[in-house]
Design a protein around this motif. Structure first.
Motif, mmCIF file in Angstrom:
data_model
loop_
_atom_site.group_PDB
_atom_site.id
_atom_site.type_symbol
_atom_site.label_atom_id
_atom_site.label_comp_id
_atom_site.label_asym_id
_atom_site.label_seq_id
_atom_site.Cartn_x
_atom_site.Cartn_y
_atom_site.Cartn_z
ATOM 1 N N UNK A 33 0.127 -0.635 -8.812
ATOM 2 C CA UNK A 33 -1.186 -0.240 -8.303
ATOM 3 C C UNK A 33 -1.659 1.045 -8.963
ATOM 4 N N UNK A 34 -0.761 2.011 -9.124
ATOM 5 C CA UNK A 34 -1.130 3.256 -9.801
ATOM 6 C C UNK A 34 -1.446 2.986 -11.267
ATOM 7 N N UNK A 172 11.850 -0.269 -6.415
ATOM 8 C CA UNK A 172 11.475 -0.556 -5.026
ATOM 9 C C UNK A 172 11.687 -2.019 -4.618
ATOM 10 N N UNK A 173 12.078 -2.858 -5.555
ATOM 11 C CA UNK A 173 12.224 -4.290 -5.291
ATOM 12 C C UNK A 173 10.946 -4.861 -4.691
ATOM 13 N N UNK A 174 9.816 -4.426 -5.247
ATOM 14 C CA UNK A 174 8.513 -4.879 -4.754
ATOM 15 C C UNK A 174 7.519 -4.822 -5.897
ATOM 16 N N UNK A 175 6.330 -5.294 -5.629
ATOM 17 C CA UNK A 175 5.243 -5.235 -6.591
ATOM 18 C C UNK A 175 3.955 -5.028 -5.807
ATOM 19 N N UNK A 176 3.155 -4.070 -6.248
ATOM 20 C CA UNK A 176 1.957 -3.699 -5.500
ATOM 21 C C UNK A 176 0.720 -3.864 -6.360
ATOM 22 N N UNK A 177 -0.429 -3.829 -5.679
ATOM 23 C CA UNK A 177 -1.703 -3.962 -6.370
ATOM 24 C C UNK A 177 -2.729 -3.116 -5.634
ATOM 25 N N UNK A 178 -3.727 -2.556 -6.336
ATOM 26 C CA UNK A 178 -4.721 -1.718 -5.642
ATOM 27 C C UNK A 178 -5.457 -2.485 -4.557
ATOM 28 N N UNK A 179 -5.763 -1.778 -3.458
ATOM 29 C CA UNK A 179 -6.476 -2.383 -2.338
ATOM 30 C C UNK A 179 -7.576 -1.435 -1.878
ATOM 31 N N UNK A 180 -8.796 -1.919 -1.689
ATOM 32 C CA UNK A 180 -9.886 -1.037 -1.230
ATOM 33 C C UNK A 180 -9.643 -0.428 0.142
ATOM 34 N N UNK A 181 -8.960 -1.136 1.021
ATOM 35 C CA UNK A 181 -8.793 -0.663 2.394
ATOM 36 C C UNK A 181 -7.529 0.160 2.585
ATOM 37 N N UNK A 182 -6.419 -0.264 1.986
ATOM 38 C CA UNK A 182 -5.136 0.397 2.229
ATOM 39 C C UNK A 182 -4.635 1.224 1.049
ATOM 40 N N UNK A 184 -3.108 0.543 -1.605
ATOM 41 C CA UNK A 184 -2.383 -0.472 -2.367
ATOM 42 C C UNK A 184 -1.759 -1.456 -1.392
ATOM 43 N N UNK A 185 -1.653 -2.682 -1.831
ATOM 44 C CA UNK A 185 -1.083 -3.745 -1.016
ATOM 45 C C UNK A 185 0.136 -4.286 -1.746
ATOM 46 N N UNK A 186 1.202 -4.565 -0.995
ATOM 47 C CA UNK A 186 2.448 -5.072 -1.567
ATOM 48 C C UNK A 186 2.367 -6.581 -1.740
ATOM 49 N N UNK A 187 2.527 -7.040 -2.967
ATOM 50 C CA UNK A 187 2.480 -8.477 -3.247
ATOM 51 C C UNK A 187 3.741 -9.155 -2.736
ATOM 52 N N UNK A 188 4.913 -8.563 -3.036
ATOM 53 C CA UNK A 188 6.171 -9.056 -2.483
ATOM 54 C C UNK A 188 7.114 -7.873 -2.342
ATOM 55 N N UNK A 189 8.096 -8.012 -1.469
ATOM 56 C CA UNK A 189 9.064 -6.948 -1.227
ATOM 57 C C UNK A 189 10.376 -7.555 -0.785
ATOM 58 N N UNK A 190 11.491 -7.048 -1.357
ATOM 59 C CA UNK A 190 12.821 -7.517 -1.002
ATOM 60 C C UNK A 190 13.631 -6.351 -0.457
ATOM 61 N N UNK A 191 14.738 -6.680 0.151
ATOM 62 C CA UNK A 191 15.635 -5.655 0.682
ATOM 63 C C UNK A 191 16.327 -4.955 -0.482
ATOM 64 N N UNK A 192 16.153 -3.630 -0.571
ATOM 65 C CA UNK A 192 16.736 -2.882 -1.692
ATOM 66 C C UNK A 192 18.058 -2.216 -1.324
#
Length: 232
Positions: A33-34, A172-182, A184-192
Motif C-alpha cells: 500500500x505504501x 508480515x505474511x500479508x499483502x495490503x493495498x491502499x484504501x480510501x476509508x482505512x 490500507x486494506x489487507x488482501x490476505x494475512x497468515x499467522x506469522x
C-alpha cells in the motif's frame, strides 16, 4: 556516452546500478500500500515538474522566465507538485496520506537532484543562415520530456512495487493495498508466529539485506549482458 550510461535501467544512475533512491526503497517498500502511493507520487511529480519546466524554458516563455537559478526553480516546482499530490491524497484518504507522508516528501528532493533536466532539456536551437530556428518544435520537445520523465519514474516505481511484493509477505505474511476509508486494506494475512525470524524484513536492516541481494544479482546480470558494465 555509452549505452550503459544512458539506459534508465542499466545506466549508472539507475536505482540498482547507482543505488539512487535507496532511501525511498527502504522506507516505502515495507507495505505494498505504501509502495503504490509513493509510486503514484513519482509519476505525478516527475512528469508534471519536468514537462512544465521544459515548457517554461522554451523560447515562448523566455521573456519572463529567468536564465539564472533555473535549478532552484525546478526544485521549487518539484515541491509544488509534491505538495499538490499530498493534498489530493489527503482529500482521498487522510490515513493513507499520514502513512506515506515522509516518503512522499522525499520524492521531490530525489527528482530535483536526479539530473533529469540535463536529459530532457533540448540543446541550444540550431539556426540556419537567416537566423531561423531549425530545431524540433515545442510539441516534439514536450512529448520527449514527458516520455523521458515518465520512463525514469516508471523504473523506480516498478522496482519499489516489486520489492514490496517480496518484502511484505516475508515480513508480515500479508499483502495490503491502499484504501480510501482505512488507509490500507489487507488482501490476505497468515499467522506469522511459525517463522518469527522472517520479521527482520520489516525493519530497515532487513530491507537493506534484501536490496543488497537484489543489487548483487543486478550487477551479475549486467556484467553478462553488458561486458564491463558491472562493478568489479
Amino acid at each position: 556516452m555509452s549505452f550503459k550510461n544512458q539506459s534508465i535501467f542499466w545506466g549508472d544512475r539507475s536505482p540498482l546500478g547507482g543505488l539512487c533512491g535507496i532511501s525511498l526503497l527502504v522506507m516505502a517498500s515495507g507495505r505494498l500500500a505504501w509502495a503504490v502511493s509513493v509510486a503514484l507520487s513519482l509519476f505525478f511529480v516527475y512528469v508534471l515538474s519536468v514537462t512544465l519546466f521544459v515548457f517554461l524554458a522554451s523560447p515562448m516563455c523566455k521573456k519572463f522566465f529567468p536564465e539564472a537559478g533555473r535549478a532552484h526553480i525546478f526544485t521549487c516546482l518539484c515541491y509544488l507538485f509534491g505538495g499538490v499530490y499530498l493534498l489530493l491524497l489527503w482529500l482521498i484518504s487522510p490515513l493513507a496520506a499520514m502513512e506515506v507522508f515522509f516518503p512522499v516528501l522525499l520524492v521531490p528532493l530525489f527528482c530535483g537532484e536526479s539530473g533529469i533536466l540535463s536529459r530532457c532539456l533540448p540543446q541550444e536551437d540550431e539556426r540556419d543562415c537567416r537566423g531561423v530556428p531549425t530545431g524540433p518544435g515545442l510539441a516534439v520537445v514536450l512529448r520527449g520530456a514527458f516520455a523521458k520523465s515518465a520512463g525514469e519514474a516508471w523504473v523506480l516505481a516498478l522496482l519499489l512495487v516489486l520489492v514490496s511484493l517480496v518484502r511484505e509477505p516475508l515480513a508480515y505474511f500479508s499483502l495490503s493495498f491502499p484504501s480510501p476509508s482505512a488507509g490500507m486494506v489487507t488482501v490476505f494475512s497468515f499467522n506469522y508466529g511459525l517463522l518469527f525470524p522472517m520479521r527482520i524484513f520489516a525493519s530497515s536492516a532487513g530491507a537493506l539485506l534484501l536490496l543488497g541481494y537484489l543489487a548483487g544479482a543486478y550487477q551479475q546480470i549486467k556484467r553478462k549482458i553488458l561486458p564491463g558494465g558491472g562493478i568489479e
